[in-house]
Scaffold this motif. Structure first.
Motif, PDB file in Angstrom:
ATOM      1  N   VAL A 115     -11.229  -1.427   7.255  1.00 44.40           N
ATOM      2  CA  VAL A 115     -11.164  -0.865   5.584  1.00 44.40           C
ATOM      3  C   VAL A 115      -9.953  -1.046   5.519  1.00 44.40           C
ATOM      4  O   VAL A 115      -9.046   0.009   5.778  1.00 44.40           O
ATOM      5  CB  VAL A 115     -11.957   0.317   5.144  1.00 44.40           C
ATOM      6  CG1 VAL A 115     -11.036   1.533   3.961  1.00 44.40           C
ATOM      7  CG2 VAL A 115     -13.498   0.664   5.782  1.00 44.40           C
ATOM      8  N   TYR A 116      -8.856  -1.449   4.338  1.00 42.45           N
ATOM      9  CA  TYR A 116      -7.507  -1.735   4.321  1.00 42.45           C
ATOM     10  C   TYR A 116      -7.295  -0.365   3.105  1.00 42.45           C
ATOM     11  O   TYR A 116      -7.467  -0.936   2.169  1.00 42.45           O
ATOM     12  CB  TYR A 116      -7.744  -3.060   4.390  1.00 42.45           C
ATOM     13  CG  TYR A 116      -5.569  -2.948   3.097  1.00 42.45           C
ATOM     14  CD1 TYR A 116      -4.987  -3.844   4.026  1.00 42.45           C
ATOM     15  CD2 TYR A 116      -5.382  -2.689   2.609  1.00 42.45           C
ATOM     16  CE1 TYR A 116      -3.752  -3.805   4.554  1.00 42.45           C
ATOM     17  CE2 TYR A 116      -3.859  -2.865   2.226  1.00 42.45           C
ATOM     18  CZ  TYR A 116      -3.078  -3.647   3.505  1.00 42.45           C
ATOM     19  OH  TYR A 116      -1.492  -4.234   3.124  1.00 42.45           O
ATOM     20  N   ALA A 117      -6.927   0.950   2.647  1.00 45.56           N
ATOM     21  CA  ALA A 117      -6.547   2.111   2.495  1.00 45.56           C
ATOM     22  C   ALA A 117      -5.136   2.096   2.264  1.00 45.56           C
ATOM     23  O   ALA A 117      -4.894   3.557   2.097  1.00 45.56           O
ATOM     24  CB  ALA A 117      -7.747   3.018   2.600  1.00 45.56           C
ATOM     25  N   LEU A 118      -4.727   1.536   2.329  1.00 51.87           N
ATOM     26  CA  LEU A 118      -2.566   1.491   1.733  1.00 51.87           C
ATOM     27  C   LEU A 118      -2.279   1.964   0.765  1.00 51.87           C
ATOM     28  O   LEU A 118      -0.895   1.675   0.834  1.00 51.87           O
ATOM     29  CB  LEU A 118      -1.954  -0.046   2.385  1.00 51.87           C
ATOM     30  CG  LEU A 118      -2.354  -0.205   3.602  1.00 51.87           C
ATOM     31  CD1 LEU A 118      -1.619  -0.957   4.973  1.00 51.87           C
ATOM     32  CD2 LEU A 118      -2.588   1.186   4.512  1.00 51.87           C
ATOM     33  N   GLY A 119      -3.070   1.905  -0.398  1.00 53.25           N
ATOM     34  CA  GLY A 119      -3.064   2.127  -1.735  1.00 53.25           C
ATOM     35  C   GLY A 119      -1.614   1.421  -2.670  1.00 53.25           C
ATOM     36  O   GLY A 119      -1.575   0.195  -2.202  1.00 53.25           O
TER      37      GLY A 119
END
Length: 521
Positions: A115-119
């Motif tokens: 899950v890529y949740a780097l904003g």
């Protein structure tokens, strides 16, 4: 089963989207699976309160929340790693260091799902990782590079305190960008230092044009009542403040900023609140087809799986290693959103009706603490055609095991926001659990060796789809005043508190605050 034999879900980024992803996964992952959360910060940066903390002394510590209680303590196999991400690949990520004592013997961290949740990267006045608090000062001496921020709470507190001193020592301030961030900076500074000369410059003729015109009227009334000079319909000539040969100082040593229309504005300090950039460079390096070249957002399916727009050109090789590290959380407008499976209840609404969404923990308190997330000027410049929420017909995915949630995702017109990120992370986590729970691998249709695999229409229907809700916003207009829009209704309030109720969000991350001292953790 040893930790080396366990299957892994890696979550990159532990703020609003990443945190919700972890919470949902923790309650549903079967035996033999572990969560590895990776974030370059030692503490969760609660960016909603950063503008206020960067001006008003005494509350800096409240914006940095420990990761230690986000993970379920009964799941001993789960990990939280303080590390930067160097590159992302289809089945592994490369970190800047290894953790052999914790079951990560090399910087290469393999995953079954990601899950890529780097904003996105914050605007300069709040970019702890990339700018000096003094960078907007007129003095060239003050524009030197600030001591690099390395992601610790103490460094963050020091950065905010320095910013407070810069604000305090500047008699005249130009705020560039009339999105919510610029408006909050201007009104907060005026409330705390009413004797300062403050100018707000906005390229549009209307503030927050994506919202009701009454929002513009209420905000303009508040700005004028605070003696803030407002210039609308003029765009800053960036050369006049960024290029050494074009920088001009007056006899008082103030910076002279110039608009493209030729107007000159003098100020001791210039705050550029002109937009954040999605942190998608790692995805682009893996496969350029995954990122919209126009706005930098990652393509996603309704399932929140990473997508590509298929073309005849071959994909970009995935062996590129980026030297950039894991980005900071998002900064944008508050948006009330829900997934297709979310149910709303009246008792869970905020008193001001800002967010009619059901949060899992401490609903009202969290809604109140997330409701003031400012939007930058560049967010206002999004074309209406980008906000219709329609699917892209040619979008599909060669990466069914990679999900994107939060500000980095081009999520069908959803405004980047804490609640947006919350529900996107929730959808991503639930879909991962659905895929894991199946006795057979996800259904795939072969395209070619070059194009990889697609998720079939049948497969997509069996996964949950994300649908953004209508945008809403609450914007601070000083220490106690605010204006908000929800469900087409615009109202104002005068019940705010100096620290923007920062303690409320700590419980969402598993850290209950009983007394002020708890927030020094």
């Amino acid at each position: 089963m040893t930790i080396y034999e366990m299957k892994t879900v890696v979550v990159l980024g532990g703020a609003y989207a990443g945190a919700r992803t972890v919470q949902v996964l923790s309650k549903g992952l079967p035996e033999g699976w572990r969560i590895v959360l990776v974030d370059r910060n030692t503490h969760i940066n609660h960016v909603y309160v950063f503008p206020r903390l960067a001006i008003l002394p005494g509350h800096e510590h409240k914006g940095f929340i420990p990761f230690s209680r986000l993970l379920d303590p009964t799941r001993h196999q789960d990990l939280c790693l303080h590390a930067s991400v160097r590159s992302v690949h289809s089945s592994y990520v490369v970190l800047d260091k290894s953790f052999p004592e914790r079951g990560v013997p090399t910087p290469e961290l393999r995953f079954d799902y990601l899950v890529y949740a780097l904003g996105s990267r914050l605007p300069a006045p709040l970019d702890l990782w990339g700018s000096s608090p003094k960078s907007g000062r007129a003095s060239h001496k003050d524009a030197v590079v600030f001591k690099p921020y390395a992601g610790t709470k103490q460094e963050g507190i020091s950065w905010l305190k320095t910013h407070q001193e810069v604000i305090k020592s500047s008699d005249s301030i130009l705020v560039v960008g009339g999105g919510a961030l610029g408006i909050q900076f201007a009104t907060d500074i005026s409330a705390i230092y009413p004797y300062k000369t403050i100018t707000l410059l906005h390229s549009r003729h209307r503030l927050l044009p994506r919202f009701d015109e009454k929002m513009h009227t209420e905000i303009m009334d508040a700005l004028l009542a605070s003696n803030i000079q407002v210039i609308l319909g003029e765009r800053l000539d960036m050369q006049s403040i960024l290029f050494a040969d074009a920088i001009k100082l007056n006899k008082q040593g103030q910076r002279v900023a110039r608009t493209l229309q030729g107007r000159e504005v003098t100020a001791d300090l210039i705050l550029l609140c002109t937009g954040q950039k999605p942190n998608t460079h790692l995805l682009s390096a893996m496969d350029a087809r995954c990122v919209n070249a126009h706005d930098g957002l990652a393509h996603v399916l309704r399932t929140m799986q990473l997508g590509v727009i298929l073309s005849t050109s071959p994909p970009t090789p995935s062996n590129f290693t980026s030297e950039s590290s894991t980005p900071s959380p998002s900064w944008s407008a508050f948006t009330s959103t829900s997934s297709t499976s979310s149910l709303l209840s009246p008792e869970q609404e905020l008193e001001n009706a800002l967010a009619q969404v059901a949060l899992a923990e401490k609903n009202v308190e969290i809604e109140e603490s997330l409701s003031g997330l400012p939007m930058s000027e560049e967010d206002d410049d999004v074309l209406d055609s980008d906000l219709d929420g329609s699917d892209v017909a040619e979008l599909s995915t060669p990466y069914p095991n990679i999900f994107v949630a939060g500000d980095a995702a081009d999520a069908f017109g959803a405004i980047p926001a804490g609640h947006t990120a919350y529900y996107q992370g929730e959808v991503a986590a639930r879909n991962i659990l659905r895929l894991i729970q199946r006795s057979e691998p996800p259904l795939k249709t072969e395209i070619s060796q070059d194009e990889g695999v697609l998720v079939t229409e049948e497969e997509e229907e069996r996964l949950e789809h994300y649908a953004p809700g209508l945008p809403a916003i609450k914007i601070s207009l000083g220490l106690t005043k605010s204006a908000y829009q929800a469900n087409g209704v615009v109202r104002t309030a005068d019940d705010g508190v100096p620290d923007l109720n920062a303690a409320a969000i700590w419980g969402y991350f598993g850290y209950e605050v009983e007394k002020e001292e708890d927030m020094y953790a």
